[in-house]
Design a protein around this motif. Structure first.
Motif, PDB file in Angstrom:
ATOM      1  N   GLU A 169       0.564  -1.263   0.022  1.00 12.98           N
ATOM      2  CA  GLU A 169       0.102  -0.126  -0.390  1.00 12.98           C
ATOM      3  C   GLU A 169       1.407   1.384  -0.083  1.00 12.98           C
ATOM      4  N   LEU A 170       0.645   2.394  -0.621  1.00  9.88           N
ATOM      5  CA  LEU A 170       1.091   3.443  -1.161  1.00  9.88           C
ATOM      6  C   LEU A 170       0.831   3.901   0.908  1.00  9.88           C
ATOM      7  N   ILE A 228      -2.784 -22.549   0.787  1.00 10.64           N
ATOM      8  CA  ILE A 228      -1.616 -23.917   0.509  1.00 10.64           C
ATOM      9  C   ILE A 228      -0.160 -23.402   1.649  1.00 10.64           C
ATOM     10  N   PRO A 229       0.150 -24.544   1.825  1.00 12.92           N
ATOM     11  CA  PRO A 229       1.186 -24.499   2.949  1.00 12.92           C
ATOM     12  C   PRO A 229       2.799 -23.584   1.566  1.00 12.92           C
ATOM     13  N   GLY A 230       3.194 -22.874   1.853  1.00 20.72           N
ATOM     14  CA  GLY A 230       4.876 -22.955   1.031  1.00 20.72           C
ATOM     15  C   GLY A 230       4.421 -21.344  -0.087  1.00 20.72           C
ATOM     16  N   LEU A 231       3.422 -21.210   0.480  1.00 13.02           N
ATOM     17  CA  LEU A 231       2.984 -20.472  -0.792  1.00 13.02           C
ATOM     18  C   LEU A 231       2.680 -18.811   0.430  1.00 13.02           C
ATOM     19  N   ARG A 232       3.211 -17.702  -0.901  1.00 13.84           N
ATOM     20  CA  ARG A 232       3.563 -16.669   0.216  1.00 13.84           C
ATOM     21  C   ARG A 232       2.617 -15.479  -0.566  1.00 13.84           C
ATOM     22  N   MET A 233       1.933 -14.756  -0.309  1.00  9.37           N
ATOM     23  CA  MET A 233       1.259 -13.292  -1.292  1.00  9.37           C
ATOM     24  C   MET A 233       2.284 -12.246  -1.578  1.00  9.37           C
ATOM     25  N   VAL A 234       2.129 -11.963  -2.299  1.00  5.81           N
ATOM     26  CA  VAL A 234       2.817 -10.922  -2.399  1.00  5.81           C
ATOM     27  C   VAL A 234       1.605  -9.715  -2.813  1.00  5.81           C
ATOM     28  N   GLY A 235       1.621  -9.091  -1.757  1.00  5.41           N
ATOM     29  CA  GLY A 235       0.492  -7.644  -2.110  1.00  5.41           C
ATOM     30  C   GLY A 235      -0.904  -8.134  -1.329  1.00  5.41           C
ATOM     31  N   THR A 236      -0.662  -7.368  -0.533  1.00  9.29           N
ATOM     32  CA  THR A 236      -2.052  -7.660   0.562  1.00  9.29           C
ATOM     33  C   THR A 236      -2.719  -6.463   1.213  1.00  9.29           C
ATOM     34  N   ALA A 237      -2.603  -5.973   0.036  1.00 12.71           N
ATOM     35  CA  ALA A 237      -3.758  -4.323   0.403  1.00 12.71           C
ATOM     36  C   ALA A 237      -4.707  -4.107   0.876  1.00 12.71           C
ATOM     37  N   ALA A 238      -5.490  -3.793   1.733  1.00  9.80           N
ATOM     38  CA  ALA A 238      -6.624  -3.533   2.376  1.00  9.80           C
ATOM     39  C   ALA A 238      -7.987  -3.512   1.220  1.00  9.80           C
ATOM     40  N   ARG A 239      -7.246  -2.746   0.414  1.00  6.92           N
ATOM     41  CA  ARG A 239      -8.672  -2.636  -1.154  1.00  6.92           C
ATOM     42  C   ARG A 239      -6.854  -2.212  -2.243  1.00  6.92           C
ATOM     43  N   LYS A 240      -8.150  -4.196  -3.370  1.00  3.97           N
ATOM     44  CA  LYS A 240      -7.422  -4.870  -4.098  1.00  3.97           C
ATOM     45  C   LYS A 240      -8.232  -5.187  -5.594  1.00  3.97           C
ATOM     46  N   ALA A 241      -7.519  -5.065  -6.563  1.00  7.15           N
ATOM     47  CA  ALA A 241      -8.642  -4.921  -7.361  1.00  7.15           C
ATOM     48  C   ALA A 241      -8.018  -6.950  -8.286  1.00  7.15           C
ATOM     49  N   GLY A 242      -8.397  -7.666  -8.726  1.00 11.47           N
ATOM     50  CA  GLY A 242      -8.622  -8.453  -9.099  1.00 11.47           C
ATOM     51  C   GLY A 242      -6.771  -9.217  -9.551  1.00 11.47           C
ATOM     52  N   ILE A 243      -6.073  -9.275  -8.920  1.00 12.43           N
ATOM     53  CA  ILE A 243      -4.711  -9.695  -9.038  1.00 12.43           C
ATOM     54  C   ILE A 243      -4.737 -10.384  -7.974  1.00 12.43           C
ATOM     55  N   ALA A 244      -3.572 -12.054  -8.021  1.00 10.76           N
ATOM     56  CA  ALA A 244      -3.475 -12.799  -6.912  1.00 10.76           C
ATOM     57  C   ALA A 244      -1.765 -13.009  -7.385  1.00 10.76           C
ATOM     58  N   SER A 245      -0.814 -12.403  -7.043  1.00  8.96           N
ATOM     59  CA  SER A 245       1.014 -12.572  -6.756  1.00  8.96           C
ATOM     60  C   SER A 245       1.629 -13.281  -5.991  1.00  8.96           C
ATOM     61  N   PHE A 246       2.187 -14.600  -6.367  1.00  2.17           N
ATOM     62  CA  PHE A 246       2.548 -14.974  -5.201  1.00  2.17           C
ATOM     63  C   PHE A 246       4.080 -15.685  -5.325  1.00  2.17           C
ATOM     64  N   LEU A 247       4.359 -16.010  -3.954  1.00  3.58           N
ATOM     65  CA  LEU A 247       5.622 -16.976  -4.033  1.00  3.58           C
ATOM     66  C   LEU A 247       5.107 -18.365  -3.707  1.00  3.58           C
ATOM     67  N   LEU A 248       6.133 -19.241  -4.186  1.00  4.51           N
ATOM     68  CA  LEU A 248       6.141 -20.710  -3.857  1.00  4.51           C
ATOM     69  C   LEU A 248       7.804 -20.769  -3.300  1.00  4.51           C
TER      70      LEU A 248
END
Ligand code: 7TS
Length: 419
Positions: free
Chosen positions: A163-164, A331-351
């Protein structure tokens, strides 16, 4: 597909995703023997029959150059081209058609502002304020301008959720800030920026504001008059329209005070070897033969979206994002990148332990199309200490079942890599 044209069911009461899917022929195919699950919509969206048929029809029956000949076809093409401009105006609620400039896409829109507004309104030492979450298209044009003019680029940081940091943003606004250029929605994280507040703060400091709307117009209704932004840029191809067409909205008085971006046909009033005068808006900024059918196809995409309703689309995508977030976080071992309170339809993640490109490749074997990499936001990736992420991005035609397929494919990637 020829002759198999489907029309959308206008006036559907509930959001009928299966009926919508039937409007998109590309979604019918299989990839590597699996049903295609298209989750790379932030890069570019698939096209409905409405757009495909419109483009086909104009090339088949109505094609001619615009604003030139007095002949019948040219007049028809000109009318359709200008009608498309009117549709764009209505879509973002601009005051006048002449405030809508057709360009190649968001990238060209921002470069136009950098070149033309930059040349006429900025000088050495003036500051341009952007954020850490900008796409390269909203970074590099300002750096190029800085090399030419000596303008200074300032960057407002984001927090760990993506978040900004508004306090920091406000602190960076100063007496030398002439332009604030901010993305409405982050393409890499999905963060929705509080652009109403950003615009109000910038204006209070006497700065102009450009909003990069590439990722927002497909997902949310935009009203440039209510926002009071000075410029708003977006691309047709992310909005279910053709590639090679996009829009720069600018307030009339600003566009009038700016010099042409490119010279050539269409943008002149009178030319002699000693002096040339320029056409009225918006033609002053549309040198050369425009992407005629692209604009008309974009108009068809806008008609299509407005019949479904931007609010219904936003609700559907919000619901998909909530579902996807819950499924992926499970999913164990998955981390979301970008967890802002206000989000549009994008899910970025790392495994854990699996490179993003390997994730992308394995998902592809399951028929799931995602983007893996830096998403043209390298400084943002650096901020998060990663070289890239895997990104699933949702559109109006995606379903919960597709997200289940995504989750299953991610688990398969983990098994293959022994996690
Ligand atoms: N700004 C944002 C926020 C974007 O997401 C993109 C494209 C652009 C500008 C540039 O748009 P163009 O149409 O001129 O290329 N974003 C992406 C993406 O996320 N994956 O591929 C392209």
């Amino acid at each position: 597909m020829n002759g198999n044209t489907q029309r959308i069911n206008i006036g559907r009461d509930a959001f009928d995703v299966e009926a919508i899917r039937a409007d998109f022929p590309a979604l019918r195919q299989t990839v590597h023997g699996r049903a295609l699950v298209f989750l790379d919509n932030a890069a570019s969206a698939q096209k409905p029959f409405r757009v495909i048929d419109t483009v086909r029809q104009y090339y088949t029956d109505d094609y001619a150059n615009v604003h030139r000949g007095l002949h019948y076809l040219s007049e028809r093409a000109s009318d359709a081209f200008e009608a498309a401009r009117g549709k764009v105006r209505g879509f973002i609620n601009a005051r006048e058609d002449c405030e809508i400039v057709f360009v190649r896409g968001t990238t060209e829109a921002i470069n136009l502002v950098a070149a033309s507004f930059g040349q006429s309104h900025l000088k050495a030492g003036d500051e341009i304020l952007i954020t850490e979450m900008e796409h390269h298209s909203n970074i590099v044009p300002w750096q190029l301008l800085g090399e030419r003019l000596g303008t200074v680029l300032k960057v407002a940081p984001v927090n760990d959720a993506g978040e900004l940091l508004m306090d920091e943003f406000e602190r960076l606004l100063g007496p030398r800030t002439r332009l604030v250029a901010v993305t409405h929605v982050s393409n890499a994280l999905g963060t929705i920026n509080p652009i109403e507040r950003i615009i109000a703060l910038a204006h209070a400091h006497g700065a102009r504001v450009l909003i990069d709307g590439a990722q927002s117009v497909p997902h949310t209704a935009v009203d440039v008059q209510a926002l009071d932004c000075d410029f708003y840029a977006f691309s047709g191809h992310k909005l279910y329209g053709p590639t090679g067409i996009g829009v720069l909205y600018g307030k009339r008085e600003l566009l009038e005070a700016m010099p042409p971006y490119q010279g050539g046909g269409e943008m002149i009033r009178e030319v002699s070897f000693t002096r040339t005068t320029y056409a009225e808006l918006p033609h002053k900024f549309e040198a050369g033969t425009p992407h005629i059918v692209g604009a008309i196809g974009l108009g068809a995409a806008i008609d299509y979206l407005q019949e479904i309703g931007l609010e219904a689309i936003a609700r559907h995508e919000d619901e998909l994002l909530a579902y996807a977030t819950a499924r992926l976080q499970d999913i164990p071992g998955l981390r979301m990148v970008g967890t802002a309170a206000r989000k549009a339809g994008i899910a970025s993640f790392l495994l854990d332990g699996v490179h993003t490109h390997d994730v992308g490749t394995i998902l592809d074997r399951h028929g799931v199309a995602v983007r893996a990499g830096h998403h043209c936001a390298m400084p943002l990736m650096t901020r998060f200490g990663v070289s890239g992420t895997t990104r699933a991005s949702f559109a109006l035609y995606n379903t919960r079942a597709e997200i289940d397929t995504l989750a299953g494919a991610i688990r398969h990637a983990q098994e293959l890599f022994g996690r």
